[in-house]
Design an enzyme around this catalytic site. Structure first.
Site, PDB file in Angstrom:
ATOM      1  N   TRP A 133      -7.488 -16.638  -2.426  1.00  0.00           N
ATOM      2  CA  TRP A 133      -8.083 -17.034  -1.131  1.00  0.00           C
ATOM      3  C   TRP A 133      -9.213 -16.048  -0.823  1.00  0.00           C
ATOM      4  O   TRP A 133      -8.979 -14.839  -0.843  1.00  0.00           O
ATOM      5  CB  TRP A 133      -7.005 -16.999  -0.053  1.00  0.00           C
ATOM      6  CG  TRP A 133      -7.493 -17.361   1.311  1.00  0.00           C
ATOM      7  CD1 TRP A 133      -8.313 -18.419   1.638  1.00  0.00           C
ATOM      8  CD2 TRP A 133      -7.184 -16.694   2.530  1.00  0.00           C
ATOM      9  NE1 TRP A 133      -8.513 -18.432   2.989  1.00  0.00           N
ATOM     10  CE2 TRP A 133      -7.838 -17.398   3.569  1.00  0.00           C
ATOM     11  CE3 TRP A 133      -6.407 -15.587   2.865  1.00  0.00           C
ATOM     12  CZ2 TRP A 133      -7.753 -17.020   4.907  1.00  0.00           C
ATOM     13  CZ3 TRP A 133      -6.301 -15.207   4.198  1.00  0.00           C
ATOM     14  CH2 TRP A 133      -6.984 -15.925   5.210  1.00  0.00           C
ATOM     15  N   ASP A 214       2.167 -13.087  -0.078  1.00  0.00           N
ATOM     16  CA  ASP A 214       1.519 -13.847   0.983  1.00  0.00           C
ATOM     17  C   ASP A 214       2.153 -15.239   0.973  1.00  0.00           C
ATOM     18  O   ASP A 214       1.975 -15.986   0.009  1.00  0.00           O
ATOM     19  CB  ASP A 214       0.006 -13.933   0.697  1.00  0.00           C
ATOM     20  CG  ASP A 214      -0.725 -14.710   1.790  1.00  0.00           C
ATOM     21  OD1 ASP A 214      -1.954 -14.882   1.662  1.00  0.00           O
ATOM     22  OD2 ASP A 214      -0.071 -15.135   2.774  1.00  0.00           O
ATOM     23  N   LYS A 250       0.324 -23.824   8.785  1.00  0.00           N
ATOM     24  CA  LYS A 250       0.364 -25.110   8.078  1.00  0.00           C
ATOM     25  C   LYS A 250       1.709 -25.786   8.209  1.00  0.00           C
ATOM     26  O   LYS A 250       1.773 -26.992   8.503  1.00  0.00           O
ATOM     27  CB  LYS A 250       0.070 -24.878   6.576  1.00  0.00           C
ATOM     28  CG  LYS A 250      -1.373 -24.465   6.303  1.00  0.00           C
ATOM     29  CD  LYS A 250      -1.579 -23.018   6.616  1.00  0.00           C
ATOM     30  CE  LYS A 250      -2.941 -22.407   6.406  1.00  0.00           C
ATOM     31  NZ  LYS A 250      -4.126 -23.083   6.314  1.00  0.00           N
TER      32      LYS A 250
HETATM   33  C1  LIG Z   1      -3.133 -17.962   0.946  1.00  0.00           C
HETATM   34  C2  LIG Z   1      -3.454 -17.926   2.399  1.00  0.00           C
HETATM   35  N1  LIG Z   1      -3.039 -16.854   3.126  1.00  0.00           N
HETATM   36  C3  LIG Z   1      -3.299 -16.770   4.441  1.00  0.00           C
HETATM   37  C4  LIG Z   1      -3.981 -17.771   5.100  1.00  0.00           C
HETATM   38  C5  LIG Z   1      -4.224 -17.537   6.572  1.00  0.00           C
HETATM   39  O1  LIG Z   1      -3.960 -18.575   7.387  1.00  0.00           O
HETATM   40  P1  LIG Z   1      -3.692 -18.303   8.946  1.00  0.00           P
HETATM   41  O2  LIG Z   1      -4.307 -16.994   9.313  1.00  0.00           O
HETATM   42  O3  LIG Z   1      -4.340 -19.447   9.633  1.00  0.00           O
HETATM   43  O4  LIG Z   1      -2.208 -18.272   9.084  1.00  0.00           O
HETATM   44  C6  LIG Z   1      -4.457 -18.912   4.390  1.00  0.00           C
HETATM   45  C7  LIG Z   1      -5.247 -20.032   5.077  1.00  0.00           C
HETATM   46  N2  LIG Z   1      -6.345 -20.500   4.319  1.00  0.00           N
HETATM   47  C8  LIG Z   1      -6.946 -21.794   4.648  1.00  0.00           C
HETATM   48  O5  LIG Z   1      -5.931 -22.745   4.737  1.00  0.00           O
HETATM   49  C9  LIG Z   1      -7.937 -22.214   3.611  1.00  0.00           C
HETATM   50  O6  LIG Z   1      -7.981 -21.551   2.561  1.00  0.00           O
HETATM   51  O7  LIG Z   1      -8.630 -23.217   3.841  1.00  0.00           O
HETATM   52  C10 LIG Z   1      -7.675 -21.754   5.965  1.00  0.00           C
HETATM   53  O8  LIG Z   1      -6.765 -21.779   6.973  1.00  0.00           O
HETATM   54  C11 LIG Z   1      -8.575 -20.582   6.048  1.00  0.00           C
HETATM   55  O9  LIG Z   1      -8.506 -19.890   7.069  1.00  0.00           O
HETATM   56  O10 LIG Z   1      -9.342 -20.397   5.121  1.00  0.00           O
HETATM   57  C12 LIG Z   1      -4.160 -18.979   3.024  1.00  0.00           C
HETATM   58  O11 LIG Z   1      -4.553 -20.051   2.307  1.00  0.00           O
END
Ligand SMILES: Cc1ncc(COP(=O)(O)O)c(CN[C@](O)(C(=O)O)[C@@H](O)C(=O)O)c1O
Length: 402
Positions: A133, A214, A250
């Site tokens: 990511w 994670d 999610k």
């Molecule tokens: C592996 C991973 N870890 C942590 C997070 C953080 O998510 P949040 O802070 O919202 O709990 C995401 C979200 N990544 C995405 O789904 C994505 O890769 O598109 C998107 O939400 C993002 O923020 O980029 C993720 O994919």
């Protein structure tokens, strides 16, 4: 001359910037496969019924607007860590897992990185999977870590290159931190098998590597919250002192409520208390204490059997819809369109994303000509597909690769 005249214009975020480009596009055929946010079969954001029910229940329960403690809502932390580690987790049952509520998964990663940068008694080096990511890199770099990579995907097959992964972890310096996606690897959708997780655990033991999990998609990958949490649970059972980041963005559709946890396995309740006291010292000058509404929603769902089982049904339904889109897309690309190239990985991958193997020139053409938006590395958020746009998407891919 303005004070800020030397501030440079920064690049748009590789993921969230896609949504901006999508919004600016006026073509009615446009499809957003960028950000990892679930959409229902009609392309609409989805608020889970159990979330709506929880909020109704919360209406009647006294929910003042007081500050939460620095580490968040205690009952939420109890239920969230039970969901993550499971009722058979010995460190959990011995009261030695230090934990704090965080601002979703990103906040968990950031607090975890800040804590380790200050208290990890070894060089601050972390190995991230290649690719990972995108936000992992600045999170750890800005927290003072040296960021390195370990091999993960074979770019020619879009499948796991496990031999290269093992070679890289075996040659990492002792005590290196290793970031592991618990399930639904982002962006590749490729997860190690249970047996391969066993090998990774053994290498971490042999090389004294620190496993930093994670887990942003528990329940969302396979549809089972138990199966998706196998890796961190197994590592804790094997005696690793894991770090674990949890997100409810999610799997409960609480994207904007920003609900998550960061936790660490310690040696005993006294050490847990010492660690939590230092987590508070990091959090207090950063944002003081976390938002309360989302934590109450998650806690209300996890503590009630009726809402918990309704939630398990809904998260499985989301996972199942994505799996159906994988199968449909594979069939249209191969059987209907005879699209050149191999597409089996679209079906074998798991979770929110598919790493299509499309190259940058394809993703640019798809955005400009077909109004189909995805990240530059060819990742698509499968939930952006539905019965009314999947054929158009497949046809656009077919013409882009010919
Ligand atoms: C592996 C991973 N870890 C942590 C997070 C953080 O998510 P949040 O802070 O919202 O709990 C995401 C979200 N990544 C995405 O789904 C994505 O890769 O598109 C998107 O939400 C993002 O923020 O980029 C993720 O994919």
């Amino acid at each position: 001359l303005s004070i800020w005249s030397t501030v440079p214009a920064g690049p748009p975020d590789p993921i969230l910037g896609i949504t901006e480009a999508f919004k600016a596009d006026k073509d009615p055929r446009k499809i957003n496969l960028g950000v990892g946010a679930y959409r229902d079969g009609h392309g609409k954001p989805y608020v889970l019924s159990c979330v709506k029910k929880a909020e109704q229940i919360m209406e009647n329960e006294v929910e003042d607007k007081e500050y939460l403690p620095i580490t968040g809502l205690p009952e939420f932390i109890k239920h969230a860590t039970l969901l993550a580690y499971g009722s058979r987790c010995i460190p959990l049952n011995e009261g030695r897992i230090a934990a704090t509520q965080t601002i979703s998964g990103t906040g968990a990663l950031r607090i975890g990185a800040a804590f380790m940068a200050r208290h990890y008694p070894h060089p601050k080096v972390i190995y991230l999977p290649n690719p990972t990511w995108g936000n992992h890199i600045p999170i750890f770099r800005d927290s003072g870590f040296e960021v390195r990579k370990y091999s993960y995907i074979d770019p020619t097959t879009n499948l796991l290159n496990f031999e290269a992964l093992k070679t890289d972890l075996r040659s990492a310096p002792e005590h290196s931190v290793v970031l592991l996606h618990a399930c639904a690897h982002n962006p590749t959708g490729v997860d190690p098998t249970l047996e391969q997780w066993g090998d990774i655990s053994t290498i971490c033991q042999e090389r004294r590597l620190f496993p930093f999990f994670d887990m942003a998609y528990q329940g969302f990958a396979s549809g089972s919250t138990t199966r998706d949490a196998f890796p961190p649970r197994y590592f804790a059972e094997q005696g690793h002192q894991v770090a674990l980041c949890q997100s409810f963005a999610k799997n409960m559709g609480l994207y904007g409520e920003r609900v998550g946890t960061f936790s660490l396995v310690t040696s005993d309740p006294e050490e847990k208390a010492r660690v939590e006291s230092q987590l508070k010292i990091i959090i207090r000058p950063m944002y003081s204490n976390p938002p309360s509404h989302g934590a109450h929603i998650v806690n209300t769902i996890l503590k009630r059997d009726d809402l918990y089982s309704q939630w398990e049904g809904e998260v499985k339904a989301m996972a199942d819809r994505i799996i159906t889109m994988r199968e449909d897309l594979y069939n249209i690309l191969t059987k209907d369109l005879k699209t050149p190239g191999e597409w089996g990985h679209i079906k074998s991958q798991i979770g929110m994303f598919s790493f299509t193997g499309l190259k940058k020139e394809h993703t640019v053409a798809l955005a400009e000509k077909a109004h189909v938006y995805m990240t530059a590395d060819g990742r698509i958020s499968m939930a952006g597909l539905n019965p009314s746009n999947i054929a158009y998407f497949a046809e656009s891919v077919n013409s882009a690769v010919r």
